[in-house]
Scaffold this motif. Structure first.
Motif, PDB file in Angstrom:
ATOM      1  N   SER A   1      51.580 -94.936  32.300  1.00 18.54           N
ATOM      2  CA  SER A   1      51.496 -93.751  31.772  1.00 18.54           C
ATOM      3  C   SER A   1      51.149 -91.884  32.199  1.00 18.54           C
ATOM      4  O   SER A   1      50.332 -92.454  32.815  1.00 18.54           O
TER       5      SER A   1
ATOM      6  N   ALA B   1      50.801-100.100  28.536  1.00 19.77           N
ATOM      7  CA  ALA B   1      52.196 -98.365  28.610  1.00 19.77           C
ATOM      8  C   ALA B   1      51.417 -97.609  28.858  1.00 19.77           C
ATOM      9  O   ALA B   1      51.826 -96.705  29.832  1.00 19.77           O
ATOM     10  N   VAL B   2      49.376 -97.635  28.748  1.00 19.34           N
ATOM     11  CA  VAL B   2      48.769 -96.136  28.698  1.00 19.34           C
ATOM     12  C   VAL B   2      48.662 -96.423  30.698  1.00 19.34           C
ATOM     13  O   VAL B   2      48.368 -95.157  31.280  1.00 19.34           O
TER      14      VAL B   2
ATOM     15  N   PRO C   1      56.152 -97.027  28.857  1.00 24.35           N
ATOM     16  CA  PRO C   1      55.360 -96.319  29.473  1.00 24.35           C
ATOM     17  C   PRO C   1      55.828 -94.570  29.564  1.00 24.35           C
ATOM     18  O   PRO C   1      56.955 -95.016  29.232  1.00 24.35           O
ATOM     19  N   ARG C   2      55.341 -93.661  29.757  1.00 20.84           N
ATOM     20  CA  ARG C   2      55.959 -92.772  29.452  1.00 20.84           C
ATOM     21  C   ARG C   2      55.354 -91.926  30.519  1.00 20.84           C
ATOM     22  O   ARG C   2      54.581 -91.440  30.652  1.00 20.84           O
TER      23      ARG C   2
ATOM     24  N   VAL D   1      51.674 -92.365  24.069  1.00 19.67           N
ATOM     25  CA  VAL D   1      52.776 -93.520  24.472  1.00 19.67           C
ATOM     26  C   VAL D   1      52.819 -93.865  23.409  1.00 19.67           C
ATOM     27  O   VAL D   1      51.651 -94.655  22.764  1.00 19.67           O
TER      28      VAL D   1
END
Length: 302
Positions: A49, A45-46, A63-64, A59
Protein backbone atom coordinates in the motif's frame (compact mmCIF):
# COMPACT_ATOMS: atom_id res chain seq x y z
CA UNK A 1 -46.14 -49.80 12.89
CA UNK A 2 -46.19 -47.48 15.90
CA UNK A 3 -42.71 -48.66 16.97
CA UNK A 4 -41.34 -48.10 13.44
CA UNK A 5 -42.81 -44.59 13.31
CA UNK A 6 -41.38 -43.78 16.73
CA UNK A 7 -37.94 -45.08 15.69
CA UNK A 8 -38.06 -43.01 12.47
CA UNK A 9 -38.97 -39.92 14.50
CA UNK A 10 -36.01 -40.47 16.84
CA UNK A 11 -33.67 -40.95 13.88
CA UNK A 12 -34.91 -37.72 12.31
CA UNK A 13 -34.22 -35.85 15.56
CA UNK A 14 -30.70 -37.29 15.70
CA UNK A 15 -30.13 -36.32 12.04
CA UNK A 16 -31.38 -32.77 12.61
CA UNK A 17 -29.27 -32.47 15.76
CA UNK A 18 -26.22 -33.73 13.90
CA UNK A 19 -26.77 -31.24 11.07
CA UNK A 20 -27.17 -28.41 13.57
CA UNK A 21 -23.92 -29.42 15.28
CA UNK A 22 -22.17 -29.47 11.89
CA UNK A 23 -23.44 -25.97 11.10
CA UNK A 24 -22.23 -24.66 14.49
CA UNK A 25 -18.82 -26.25 13.92
CA UNK A 26 -18.55 -24.69 10.47
CA UNK A 27 -19.43 -21.27 11.88
CA UNK A 28 -16.90 -21.68 14.70
CA UNK A 29 -14.05 -22.76 12.43
CA UNK A 30 -14.90 -20.03 9.90
CA UNK A 31 -14.62 -17.45 12.69
CA UNK A 32 -11.31 -18.95 13.86
CA UNK A 33 -10.01 -18.89 10.27
CA UNK A 34 -10.87 -15.21 9.95
CA UNK A 35 -9.09 -14.46 13.24
CA UNK A 36 -5.93 -16.20 12.03
CA UNK A 37 -6.04 -15.01 8.42
CA UNK A 38 -6.77 -11.33 9.05
CA UNK A 39 -3.32 -10.41 10.48
CA UNK A 40 -1.55 -12.11 7.56
CA UNK A 41 -3.77 -10.46 4.95
CA UNK A 42 -3.35 -7.12 6.68
CA UNK A 43 0.45 -7.43 6.68
CA UNK A 44 0.40 -8.42 3.00
CA UNK A 45 -1.91 -5.52 2.12
CA UNK A 46 0.13 -2.93 4.03
CA UNK A 47 3.36 -4.11 2.38
CA UNK A 48 1.83 -3.20 -1.01
CA UNK A 49 0.00 0.00 0.00
CA UNK A 50 0.94 3.65 -0.43
CA UNK A 51 2.40 5.79 2.33
CA UNK A 52 -0.69 8.02 2.38
CA UNK A 53 -3.15 5.14 2.85
CA UNK A 54 -1.02 3.53 5.57
CA UNK A 55 -0.62 6.82 7.45
CA UNK A 56 -4.37 7.39 7.37
CA UNK A 57 -5.04 3.85 8.63
CA UNK A 58 -7.22 2.98 5.63
CA UNK A 59 -5.61 -0.38 4.80
CA UNK A 60 -7.40 -3.53 5.96
CA UNK A 61 -7.03 -6.74 3.94
CA UNK A 62 -6.62 -5.24 0.46
CA UNK A 63 -3.79 -2.97 -0.77
CA UNK A 64 -4.71 0.69 -1.18
CA UNK A 65 -2.66 2.82 -3.58
CA UNK A 66 -0.41 0.06 -4.88
CA UNK A 67 3.24 0.51 -3.87
CA UNK A 68 5.95 -2.16 -4.25
CA UNK A 69 8.91 0.02 -3.23
CA UNK A 70 9.38 -1.98 -0.03
CA UNK A 71 9.97 -5.17 -2.00
CA UNK A 72 12.22 -3.38 -4.49
CA UNK A 73 14.46 -2.15 -1.70
CA UNK A 74 14.38 -5.52 0.03
CA UNK A 75 15.46 -7.57 -2.97
CA UNK A 76 18.07 -5.01 -4.00
CA UNK A 77 20.00 -5.87 -0.84
CA UNK A 78 23.39 -7.18 -1.95
CA UNK A 79 23.39 -10.41 0.08
CA UNK A 80 19.68 -11.26 0.09
CA UNK A 81 19.80 -14.19 -2.37
CA UNK A 82 22.99 -15.60 -0.86
CA UNK A 83 21.31 -15.39 2.55
CA UNK A 84 18.30 -17.34 1.23
CA UNK A 85 20.63 -20.06 -0.07
CA UNK A 86 22.54 -20.10 3.22
CA UNK A 87 19.32 -20.50 5.17
CA UNK A 88 18.10 -23.36 2.97
CA UNK A 89 21.39 -25.22 3.45
CA UNK A 90 21.36 -24.62 7.21
CA UNK A 91 17.72 -25.67 7.60
CA UNK A 92 18.07 -28.83 5.50
CA UNK A 93 21.29 -29.76 7.29
CA UNK A 94 19.76 -29.12 10.70
CA UNK A 95 16.63 -31.13 9.88
CA UNK A 96 18.70 -34.04 8.52
CA UNK A 97 21.00 -34.17 11.56
CA UNK A 98 18.01 -33.78 13.87
CA UNK A 99 16.06 -36.66 12.32
CA UNK A 100 19.05 -39.01 12.08
CA UNK A 101 20.46 -38.43 15.57
CA UNK A 102 17.05 -38.49 17.25
CA UNK A 103 15.88 -41.65 15.49
CA UNK A 104 19.13 -43.50 16.22
CA UNK A 105 19.04 -42.70 19.94
CA UNK A 106 15.30 -43.37 20.22
CA UNK A 107 15.68 -46.76 18.55
CA UNK A 108 18.49 -47.78 20.91
CA UNK A 109 16.44 -46.68 23.94
CA UNK A 110 13.45 -48.63 22.65
CA UNK A 111 15.29 -51.99 22.78
CA UNK A 112 14.17 -53.72 26.02
CA UNK A 113 17.51 -55.40 26.78
CA UNK A 114 19.67 -52.30 26.22
CA UNK A 115 21.85 -51.96 29.35
CA UNK A 116 22.02 -48.13 29.53
CA UNK A 117 18.39 -47.53 28.66
CA UNK A 118 17.43 -46.12 32.08
CA UNK A 119 20.63 -44.07 32.38
CA UNK A 120 20.06 -42.41 29.01
CA UNK A 121 16.46 -41.61 29.96
CA UNK A 122 17.59 -39.89 33.17
CA UNK A 123 20.29 -37.89 31.39
CA UNK A 124 17.82 -36.74 28.74
CA UNK A 125 15.26 -35.76 31.37
CA UNK A 126 17.89 -33.62 33.12
CA UNK A 127 18.46 -31.65 29.89
CA UNK A 128 14.74 -30.90 29.72
CA UNK A 129 14.86 -29.11 33.09
CA UNK A 130 18.32 -27.54 33.07
CA UNK A 131 20.16 -25.62 30.37
CA UNK A 132 23.84 -24.69 30.18
CA UNK A 133 23.01 -21.07 29.33
CA UNK A 134 24.32 -18.71 26.69
CA UNK A 135 27.86 -18.11 27.98
CA UNK A 136 28.83 -21.79 28.55
CA UNK A 137 27.36 -22.67 25.16
CA UNK A 138 29.33 -19.90 23.46
CA UNK A 139 32.56 -21.04 25.16
CA UNK A 140 31.85 -24.61 24.09
CA UNK A 141 31.28 -23.53 20.47
CA UNK A 142 34.47 -21.48 20.61
CA UNK A 143 36.53 -24.39 22.00
CA UNK A 144 35.31 -26.60 19.16
CA UNK A 145 36.37 -23.91 16.62
CA UNK A 146 32.85 -23.66 15.22
CA UNK A 147 32.59 -19.86 15.41
CA UNK A 148 31.70 -18.35 12.04
CA UNK A 149 30.69 -21.73 10.59
CA UNK A 150 27.25 -23.19 9.86
CA UNK A 151 28.04 -26.08 12.22
CA UNK A 152 27.57 -23.68 15.13
CA UNK A 153 23.89 -23.45 14.13
CA UNK A 154 23.36 -27.08 13.13
CA UNK A 155 25.06 -29.19 15.79
CA UNK A 156 24.10 -27.69 19.20
CA UNK A 157 20.35 -28.20 18.80
CA UNK A 158 20.26 -31.24 16.55
CA UNK A 159 19.17 -33.55 19.40
CA UNK A 160 16.05 -32.80 21.42
CA UNK A 161 15.16 -34.82 24.52
CA UNK A 162 11.44 -34.33 23.94
CA UNK A 163 11.74 -35.57 20.36
CA UNK A 164 13.66 -38.65 21.50
CA UNK A 165 10.86 -39.64 23.90
CA UNK A 166 8.20 -39.11 21.23
CA UNK A 167 10.19 -41.17 18.70
CA UNK A 168 10.70 -43.92 21.27
CA UNK A 169 7.00 -44.00 22.10
CA UNK A 170 6.13 -44.27 18.42
CA UNK A 171 8.66 -47.05 17.83
CA UNK A 172 7.28 -48.96 20.82
CA UNK A 173 3.87 -48.86 19.15
CA UNK A 174 5.27 -50.95 16.29
CA UNK A 175 4.92 -54.67 16.95
CA UNK A 176 8.10 -56.19 18.41
CA UNK A 177 7.32 -59.41 16.50
CA UNK A 178 8.26 -57.59 13.29
CA UNK A 179 11.67 -56.76 14.72
CA UNK A 180 12.19 -60.32 15.97
CA UNK A 181 11.22 -61.74 12.58
CA UNK A 182 13.70 -59.44 10.84
CA UNK A 183 16.46 -60.54 13.24
CA UNK A 184 15.68 -64.20 12.49
CA UNK A 185 16.04 -63.42 8.78
CA UNK A 186 19.53 -62.07 9.48
CA UNK A 187 18.88 -58.31 9.50
CA UNK A 188 21.08 -56.14 11.72
CA UNK A 189 19.77 -53.39 13.99
CA UNK A 190 20.61 -50.63 11.49
CA UNK A 191 18.81 -52.51 8.71
CA UNK A 192 15.77 -53.01 10.94
CA UNK A 193 15.68 -49.28 11.70
CA UNK A 194 16.12 -48.08 8.11
CA UNK A 195 14.01 -50.72 6.33
CA UNK A 196 11.18 -51.27 8.81
CA UNK A 197 10.87 -48.51 11.39
CA UNK A 198 11.68 -45.53 9.17
CA UNK A 199 9.18 -46.44 6.37
CA UNK A 200 6.47 -46.98 9.01
CA UNK A 201 7.20 -43.58 10.57
CA UNK A 202 6.78 -41.19 7.62
CA UNK A 203 4.31 -38.99 9.50
CA UNK A 204 6.71 -38.77 12.43
CA UNK A 205 9.66 -37.73 10.27
CA UNK A 206 7.62 -35.28 8.18
CA UNK A 207 6.19 -33.58 11.26
CA UNK A 208 9.43 -33.17 13.19
CA UNK A 209 11.34 -32.37 10.01
CA UNK A 210 8.93 -29.50 9.41
CA UNK A 211 9.29 -28.35 13.02
CA UNK A 212 13.08 -28.39 12.66
CA UNK A 213 13.04 -26.43 9.40
CA UNK A 214 10.59 -23.80 10.65
CA UNK A 215 12.42 -23.42 13.96
CA UNK A 216 15.78 -22.91 12.27
CA UNK A 217 14.30 -20.68 9.55
CA UNK A 218 12.89 -18.28 12.15
CA UNK A 219 15.97 -18.33 14.37
CA UNK A 220 18.40 -15.42 14.35
CA UNK A 221 19.82 -15.23 17.89
CA UNK A 222 22.36 -18.03 17.41
CA UNK A 223 23.47 -16.55 14.09
CA UNK A 224 23.84 -13.18 15.79
CA UNK A 225 26.23 -14.76 18.30
CA UNK A 226 28.23 -17.13 16.13
CA UNK A 227 28.15 -15.95 12.47
CA UNK A 228 30.14 -12.76 11.81
CA UNK A 229 30.90 -13.22 8.10
CA UNK A 230 28.07 -11.59 6.15
CA UNK A 231 28.49 -14.08 3.28
CA UNK A 232 27.54 -16.92 5.67
CA UNK A 233 24.65 -15.26 7.46
CA UNK A 234 21.08 -16.63 7.19
CA UNK A 235 18.16 -14.63 5.86
CA UNK A 236 16.95 -13.54 9.31
CA UNK A 237 20.18 -11.64 9.92
CA UNK A 238 19.89 -9.79 6.60
CA UNK A 239 16.26 -8.87 7.24
CA UNK A 240 17.14 -7.72 10.74
CA UNK A 241 19.85 -5.46 9.32
CA UNK A 242 17.43 -4.03 6.74
CA UNK A 243 14.78 -3.23 9.34
CA UNK A 244 16.97 -1.92 12.17
CA UNK A 245 20.12 -0.63 10.47
CA UNK A 246 19.00 0.71 7.09
CA UNK A 247 16.06 2.59 8.58
CA UNK A 248 18.31 4.18 11.17
CA UNK A 249 20.67 5.80 8.68
CA UNK A 250 19.94 9.35 7.51
CA UNK A 251 21.85 8.95 4.23
CA UNK A 252 20.17 5.85 2.82
CA UNK A 253 17.91 5.68 -0.18
CA UNK A 254 15.28 4.28 2.16
CA UNK A 255 15.24 7.43 4.27
CA UNK A 256 15.06 9.65 1.17
CA UNK A 257 12.05 7.71 -0.16
CA UNK A 258 10.36 7.98 3.22
CA UNK A 259 10.92 11.74 3.28
CA UNK A 260 9.50 12.07 -0.25
CA UNK A 261 6.37 10.11 0.72
CA UNK A 262 7.18 7.21 -1.63
CA UNK A 263 7.72 4.74 1.18
CA UNK A 264 6.30 4.08 4.61
CA UNK A 265 8.38 2.39 7.30
CA UNK A 266 5.77 -0.39 7.45
CA UNK A 267 6.20 -1.11 3.72
CA UNK A 268 9.73 -2.38 4.28
CA UNK A 269 9.10 -4.00 7.65
CA UNK A 270 6.08 -5.93 6.43
CA UNK A 271 7.85 -6.86 3.19
CA UNK A 272 10.53 -8.47 5.37
CA UNK A 273 7.85 -10.41 7.25
CA UNK A 274 6.33 -11.71 4.01
CA UNK A 275 9.77 -12.63 2.66
CA UNK A 276 10.34 -14.65 5.83
CA UNK A 277 6.98 -16.43 5.83
CA UNK A 278 6.57 -17.20 2.14
CA UNK A 279 9.08 -20.09 1.71
CA UNK A 280 7.64 -21.97 4.71
CA UNK A 281 4.10 -21.43 3.42
CA UNK A 282 5.16 -22.87 0.05
CA UNK A 283 6.51 -26.15 1.47
CA UNK A 284 3.78 -26.67 4.07
CA UNK A 285 1.06 -27.96 1.65
CA UNK A 286 3.36 -30.79 0.57
CA UNK A 287 3.75 -31.97 4.18
CA UNK A 288 0.23 -31.20 5.37
CA UNK A 289 -1.13 -34.77 5.13
CA UNK A 290 1.79 -36.08 7.22
CA UNK A 291 1.58 -33.16 9.62
CA UNK A 292 -2.10 -33.86 10.37
CA UNK A 293 -1.16 -37.39 11.43
CA UNK A 294 2.07 -36.46 13.17
CA UNK A 295 0.65 -33.88 15.59
CA UNK A 296 -1.12 -36.75 17.42
CA UNK A 297 2.05 -38.75 17.99
CA UNK A 298 2.83 -37.22 21.37
CA UNK A 299 -0.29 -38.90 22.77
CA UNK A 300 1.19 -42.36 22.26
CA UNK A 301 2.24 -43.78 25.61
CA UNK A 302 5.96 -44.33 26.24
Amino acid sequence: MAAAAKKKKVNNKIYIGSRAADVLLWIFFAAVSVIFLYPFLNVLAVSFSSNEMISQGRVTIFPRGFNANGYKLLFREAHIWQAYLNTIIICVGFAAFNLVSTSLLAYVMMIPDFVFRKLFSILLLITMFFSGGTIPTYLWIQKLHLINTWWSLILPGCLSAYNVFVYRAFYQGISMEIREAAKIDGAGEFQILTRIYVPLSKALYATFGLFAIVGMWNSYYEALLYIHDQAKQPIQMILRKIVFTALGSDMTETTQMMQNGKLNRLNLQYACIIATMLPVMVIYPFLQKYFAQGVQLGAVKG
